[in-house]
Design an enzyme around this catalytic site. Structure first.
Site, PDB file in Angstrom:
ATOM      1  N   LYS A  57      97.032 -11.776  78.530  1.00  0.00           N
ATOM      2  CA  LYS A  57      98.523 -12.419  78.685  1.00  0.00           C
ATOM      3  C   LYS A  57      98.126 -13.654  79.143  1.00  0.00           C
ATOM      4  O   LYS A  57      98.746 -14.810  78.988  1.00  0.00           O
ATOM      5  CB  LYS A  57      99.317 -11.536  79.619  1.00  0.00           C
ATOM      6  N   GLN A 101     103.137  -5.620  85.931  1.00  0.00           N
ATOM      7  CA  GLN A 101     102.344  -4.925  84.962  1.00  0.00           C
ATOM      8  C   GLN A 101     102.152  -3.392  85.329  1.00  0.00           C
ATOM      9  O   GLN A 101     102.329  -2.870  86.285  1.00  0.00           O
ATOM     10  CB  GLN A 101     100.902  -5.103  84.888  1.00  0.00           C
ATOM     11  N   ASP A 124     110.140  -9.454  81.067  1.00  0.00           N
ATOM     12  CA  ASP A 124     109.784  -7.827  80.558  1.00  0.00           C
ATOM     13  C   ASP A 124     110.935  -7.382  80.018  1.00  0.00           C
ATOM     14  O   ASP A 124     110.977  -6.195  79.364  1.00  0.00           O
ATOM     15  CB  ASP A 124     108.908  -7.099  81.610  1.00  0.00           C
TER      16      ASP A 124
HETATM   17  N1  GUN Z   1     101.895  -1.994  80.339  1.00  0.00           N
HETATM   18  C1  GUN Z   1     101.742  -1.826  78.961  1.00  0.00           C
HETATM   19  N2  GUN Z   1     102.570  -2.846  78.211  1.00  0.00           N
HETATM   20  C2  GUN Z   1     103.258  -3.453  79.176  1.00  0.00           C
HETATM   21  C3  GUN Z   1     104.358  -4.341  79.027  1.00  0.00           C
HETATM   22  O1  GUN Z   1     104.739  -4.946  77.999  1.00  0.00           O
HETATM   23  N3  GUN Z   1     104.956  -4.829  80.030  1.00  0.00           N
HETATM   24  C4  GUN Z   1     104.668  -4.081  81.458  1.00  0.00           C
HETATM   25  N4  GUN Z   1     105.231  -4.759  82.518  1.00  0.00           N
HETATM   26  N5  GUN Z   1     103.593  -3.317  81.510  1.00  0.00           N
HETATM   27  C5  GUN Z   1     103.178  -3.005  80.424  1.00  0.00           C
END
Ligand code: GUN
Length: 300
Positions: A57, A101, A124
């Site tokens: 990311k 995350q 998100d």
């Molecule tokens: N863990 C795995 N994929 C994601 C995601 O797209 N967002 C978040 N916050 N955690 C994750």
């Protein structure tokens, strides 16, 4: 006998195209706003899969000219400390997007932490306000993985209206929002999950025109479970060691077998994964733009 192989729904080239467009948009907005968009990815603990996602990311942000304000906390951080950090980022005008995350270590309450994120920075799409907007069919920030799936299906001009869709997995991150998005696209949606009896799962999957799985279980879906010509969207991410002892990423479906039955199939890796990151970048840029126009200007 030669059988028609499923068409690959390739996320990589689409992700590259969209990211190229976003990069241009960022450059134009930067000139107007006098600063870059900013994203804060918060990670707690040392889950290696999470660390890899977070790195991806941040790298993607860098390529687009989005500033990273992420932080990595030891798993000794308390709920109060994490929430205080989120509150601080809510008030930081350089930050347009905040993402916690997941999963968080067991002593932390993810649902409670997600309440703290300002809805307009919730890139998100997991705040109750954004999930509520999705339920009500209103505009709002949408969860990245399901939004990426919808964008991928749209790019291949696959019509969903009046089709039977099955979503396997009921997480707030993927399964539930994806079911709502498919519903908004006029599919007839069924949800299956860990408590769905295997014989029911088989029956539903054999009827599905669109089969989406987000479970995290290799070979959950075998060829005889797939309707010929179906669209199969594999959102599973499973790290395994192959016979040569090499680490490999595979999804939830028996991809080789299903490629001979399905009409369309997302590869793992290279299908939904690149789209998830791209939707995060898109949400961050959208949030930046929205805040810019709402405030008329950005505070320093
Ligand atoms: N863990 C795995 N994929 C994601 C995601 O797209 N967002 C978040 N916050 N955690 C994750």
């Amino acid at each position: 006998m030669t059988s028609q192989m499923a068409q690959r729904l390739d996320g990589k080239p689409l992700a590259t195209t969209i990211q190229g467009e976003l990069k241009q948009q960022v450059e134009q907005l930067k000139t107007k706003a006098g600063r870059s968009p900013g994203l804060a990815v918060l990670m707690v603990g040392d889950n290696p899969a999470s660390a890899l996602y977070v790195r991806n990311k941040e790298r993607a942000c860098e390529k687009l000219g989005i500033a990273s304000f992420g932080q990595h906390f030891p798993d000794t951080i308390t709920q109060d400390q994490l929430e205080a950090k989120i509150t601080e980022l809510n008030q930081d005008n350089r930050v347009d997007g905040i993402l916690v995350q997941l999963p968080l270590p067991d002593h932390l309450d993810a649902i409670q932490a997600l309440y703290c994120i300002a809805p307009e920075k919730d890139v998100d799409g997991l705040h109750p306000s954004n999930l509520g907007r999705l339920v009500r069919g209103e505009r709002g920030l949408k969860s990245c993985t399901p939004a990426g799936v919808m964008r991928l299906l749209d790019a291949y001009q696959l019509s969903l209206a009046s089709k039977k869709a099955l979503v396997i997995g009921r997480s707030i991150l993927v399964g539930k929002p994806l079911a709502l998005m498919l519903l908004a696209a006029n599919a007839t949606v069924t949800m299956a999950h860990g408590k769905t009896p295997p014989e029911d799962l088989r029956e539903f999957s054999q009827q599905a025109d669109i089969l989406c799985t987000a479970v995290g279980q290799p070979n959950l879906i075998t060829p005889e479970m797939v309707k010929p010509g179906a669209i199969v969207v594999d959102i599973g991410m499973n790290r395994i060691q192959d016979e040569q002892g090499k680490n490999r990423l595979i999804g939830d479906v028996d991809a080789d077998g299903i490629a001979e039955v399905a009409g369309y199939l997302t590869p793992v890796p290279g299908g939904v994964g690149p789209m998830t990151v791209t939707m995060l970048l898109q949400n961050t840029v959208a949030s930046f733009e929205q805040r810019f126009y709402e405030q008329g200007r950005f505070d320093p």
